[in-house]
Design a protein around this motif. Sequence first.
Motif, mmCIF file in Angstrom:
data_model
loop_
_atom_site.group_PDB
_atom_site.id
_atom_site.type_symbol
_atom_site.label_atom_id
_atom_site.label_comp_id
_atom_site.label_asym_id
_atom_site.label_seq_id
_atom_site.Cartn_x
_atom_site.Cartn_y
_atom_site.Cartn_z
ATOM 1 N N PRO A 15 0.819 -1.207 0.000
ATOM 2 C CA PRO A 15 0.000 0.000 0.000
ATOM 3 C C PRO A 15 0.859 1.266 0.000
ATOM 4 O O PRO A 15 1.974 1.280 0.492
ATOM 5 N N VAL A 16 0.306 2.308 -0.596
ATOM 6 C CA VAL A 16 0.952 3.621 -0.630
ATOM 7 C C VAL A 16 -0.093 4.648 -0.246
ATOM 8 O O VAL A 16 -1.094 4.769 -0.946
ATOM 9 N N PRO A 17 0.040 5.344 0.865
ATOM 10 C CA PRO A 17 1.094 5.211 1.858
ATOM 11 C C PRO A 17 0.902 3.952 2.697
ATOM 12 O O PRO A 17 -0.144 3.309 2.635
ATOM 13 N N ALA A 18 1.917 3.639 3.509
ATOM 14 C CA ALA A 18 1.865 2.484 4.410
ATOM 15 C C ALA A 18 2.541 2.850 5.718
ATOM 16 O O ALA A 18 3.511 3.614 5.726
ATOM 17 N N ALA A 19 2.060 2.293 6.799
ATOM 18 C CA ALA A 19 2.656 2.566 8.108
ATOM 19 C C ALA A 19 4.039 1.943 8.224
ATOM 20 O O ALA A 19 4.904 2.454 8.917
ATOM 21 N N GLY A 20 4.258 0.817 7.530
ATOM 22 C CA GLY A 20 5.526 0.120 7.648
ATOM 23 C C GLY A 20 6.125 -0.244 6.313
ATOM 24 O O GLY A 20 5.415 -0.445 5.326
ATOM 25 N N MET A 21 7.455 -0.318 6.289
ATOM 26 C CA MET A 21 8.182 -0.709 5.085
ATOM 27 C C MET A 21 9.272 -1.693 5.485
ATOM 28 O O MET A 21 9.986 -1.472 6.466
ATOM 29 N N LEU A 22 9.375 -2.782 4.747
ATOM 30 C CA LEU A 22 10.438 -3.765 4.915
ATOM 31 C C LEU A 22 11.381 -3.641 3.728
ATOM 32 O O LEU A 22 10.935 -3.614 2.580
ATOM 33 N N VAL A 23 12.688 -3.554 4.000
ATOM 34 C CA VAL A 23 13.675 -3.362 2.945
ATOM 35 C C VAL A 23 14.718 -4.471 3.019
ATOM 36 O O VAL A 23 15.490 -4.543 3.982
ATOM 37 N N GLY A 24 14.720 -5.336 2.010
ATOM 38 C CA GLY A 24 15.718 -6.384 1.902
ATOM 39 C C GLY A 24 16.933 -5.894 1.137
ATOM 40 O O GLY A 24 17.023 -4.724 0.750
ATOM 41 N N GLY A 54 1.802 -10.314 14.313
ATOM 42 C CA GLY A 54 0.446 -9.799 14.183
ATOM 43 C C GLY A 54 0.251 -8.867 13.005
ATOM 44 O O GLY A 54 -0.657 -8.035 13.004
ATOM 45 N N LEU A 55 1.099 -8.995 11.988
ATOM 46 C CA LEU A 55 1.021 -8.146 10.800
ATOM 47 C C LEU A 55 0.607 -8.953 9.585
ATOM 48 O O LEU A 55 0.937 -10.128 9.478
ATOM 49 N N GLU A 56 -0.073 -8.305 8.683
ATOM 50 C CA GLU A 56 -0.401 -8.912 7.395
ATOM 51 C C GLU A 56 0.504 -8.286 6.340
ATOM 52 O O GLU A 56 0.691 -7.065 6.315
ATOM 53 N N ARG A 57 1.058 -9.101 5.460
ATOM 54 C CA ARG A 57 1.925 -8.585 4.400
ATOM 55 C C ARG A 57 1.213 -7.528 3.572
ATOM 56 O O ARG A 57 1.835 -6.587 3.100
ATOM 57 N N SER A 58 -0.079 -7.668 3.404
ATOM 58 C CA SER A 58 -0.836 -6.727 2.575
ATOM 59 C C SER A 58 -0.876 -5.321 3.180
ATOM 60 O O SER A 58 -1.234 -4.362 2.500
ATOM 61 N N GLU A 59 -0.486 -5.189 4.444
ATOM 62 C CA GLU A 59 -0.496 -3.891 5.126
ATOM 63 C C GLU A 59 0.863 -3.193 5.088
ATOM 64 O O GLU A 59 1.001 -2.072 5.559
ATOM 65 N N ILE A 60 1.883 -3.868 4.538
ATOM 66 C CA ILE A 60 3.260 -3.400 4.596
ATOM 67 C C ILE A 60 3.795 -3.229 3.174
ATOM 68 O O ILE A 60 3.539 -4.062 2.310
ATOM 69 N N PHE A 61 4.567 -2.178 2.950
ATOM 70 C CA PHE A 61 5.257 -2.015 1.673
ATOM 71 C C PHE A 61 6.565 -2.786 1.761
ATOM 72 O O PHE A 61 7.341 -2.610 2.708
ATOM 73 N N ILE A 62 6.823 -3.656 0.796
ATOM 74 C CA ILE A 62 7.990 -4.534 0.814
ATOM 75 C C ILE A 62 8.824 -4.277 -0.433
ATOM 76 O O ILE A 62 8.303 -4.270 -1.550
ATOM 77 N N VAL A 100 7.483 3.290 10.230
ATOM 78 C CA VAL A 100 8.459 2.305 10.698
ATOM 79 C C VAL A 100 9.114 1.661 9.486
ATOM 80 O O VAL A 100 8.429 1.286 8.533
ATOM 81 N N ILE A 101 10.448 1.546 9.537
ATOM 82 C CA ILE A 101 11.206 0.874 8.480
ATOM 83 C C ILE A 101 12.000 -0.241 9.130
ATOM 84 O O ILE A 101 12.721 -0.008 10.103
ATOM 85 N N ALA A 102 11.870 -1.447 8.595
ATOM 86 C CA ALA A 102 12.677 -2.577 9.065
ATOM 87 C C ALA A 102 13.651 -2.946 7.954
ATOM 88 O O ALA A 102 13.240 -3.307 6.852
ATOM 89 N N ALA A 103 14.939 -2.808 8.240
ATOM 90 C CA ALA A 103 15.979 -3.198 7.305
ATOM 91 C C ALA A 103 16.280 -4.667 7.531
ATOM 92 O O ALA A 103 16.614 -5.076 8.642
ATOM 93 N N GLY A 105 18.648 -7.297 6.942
ATOM 94 C CA GLY A 105 19.997 -7.696 6.560
ATOM 95 C C GLY A 105 21.020 -6.603 6.779
ATOM 96 O O GLY A 105 20.702 -5.436 7.025
ATOM 97 N N ARG A 106 22.275 -7.008 6.679
ATOM 98 C CA ARG A 106 23.406 -6.116 6.949
ATOM 99 C C ARG A 106 23.478 -4.950 5.971
ATOM 100 O O ARG A 106 23.671 -3.801 6.378
ATOM 101 N N ILE A 107 23.323 -5.222 4.691
ATOM 102 C CA ILE A 107 23.516 -4.170 3.687
ATOM 103 C C ILE A 107 22.455 -3.077 3.790
ATOM 104 O O ILE A 107 22.810 -1.892 3.844
ATOM 105 N N PRO A 108 21.161 -3.390 3.841
ATOM 106 C CA PRO A 108 20.202 -2.290 4.012
ATOM 107 C C PRO A 108 20.310 -1.601 5.377
ATOM 108 O O PRO A 108 20.101 -0.385 5.476
ATOM 109 N N THR A 109 20.681 -2.354 6.415
ATOM 110 C CA THR A 109 20.855 -1.724 7.726
ATOM 111 C C THR A 109 21.957 -0.668 7.655
ATOM 112 O O THR A 109 21.792 0.452 8.138
ATOM 113 N N ARG A 110 23.055 -1.005 7.020
ATOM 114 C CA ARG A 110 24.156 -0.043 6.903
ATOM 115 C C ARG A 110 23.802 1.103 5.960
ATOM 116 O O ARG A 110 24.315 2.206 6.126
#
Length: 124
Positions: A15-24, A54-62, A100-103, A105-110
Motif C-alpha cells: 500500500p501507498v502510503p503504508a505505516a511500515g516498510m520492509l527493505v531487503g 500480528g502483521l499482514e503482508r498486505s499492510e506493509i510495503f515490501i 516504521v522501516i525494518a531493514a 539484513g546487513r547491507i540495508p541496515t548499513r
Amino acid sequence: MSSSDSDGLVPGVGPVPAAGMLVGEAPGYNEHVAHRPFVGKAGSVLTAYCRGAGLERSEIFITNLYPYWTGSGNPDPTSGQISEMEYVLERDLRRVKPRVIAALGRIPTRWFLGDVDLDTMHGI
C-alpha cells in the motif's frame, strides 16, 4: 543482471502510503522471475515472521535496497550497484511515507544507519 536491463526490475509492492516498510538487500532468482519481492522460500519465512508479529503482508510495503537480481549464487549487491539505483528506494520512501522501516539484513541496515556493527545494533 544490471540496471540497464529494465525487464529485470523487481519493484516494491504494498500500500501507498503504508505505516511500515520492509527493505531487503536484493531480489533472489525467484523474485527476479516473479518480478515481486520476497516470494518463494524467503517469502514464506517473511510471511511467517509477519504473522508472528500480528502483521499482514498486505499492510506493509515490501522492497529491496537494490531492485535487481545480482546473478547466480545471489552475491551481495556492490556499493556501485547500490549507488546507481538507490534513487528507486528514495523515491519509494517519499511515496510510502512509512512510520516504521525494518531493514532486513546487513547491507540495508548499513545503508540506513551507516557503518554499524550489527551485533551492537541487534534489537534496536
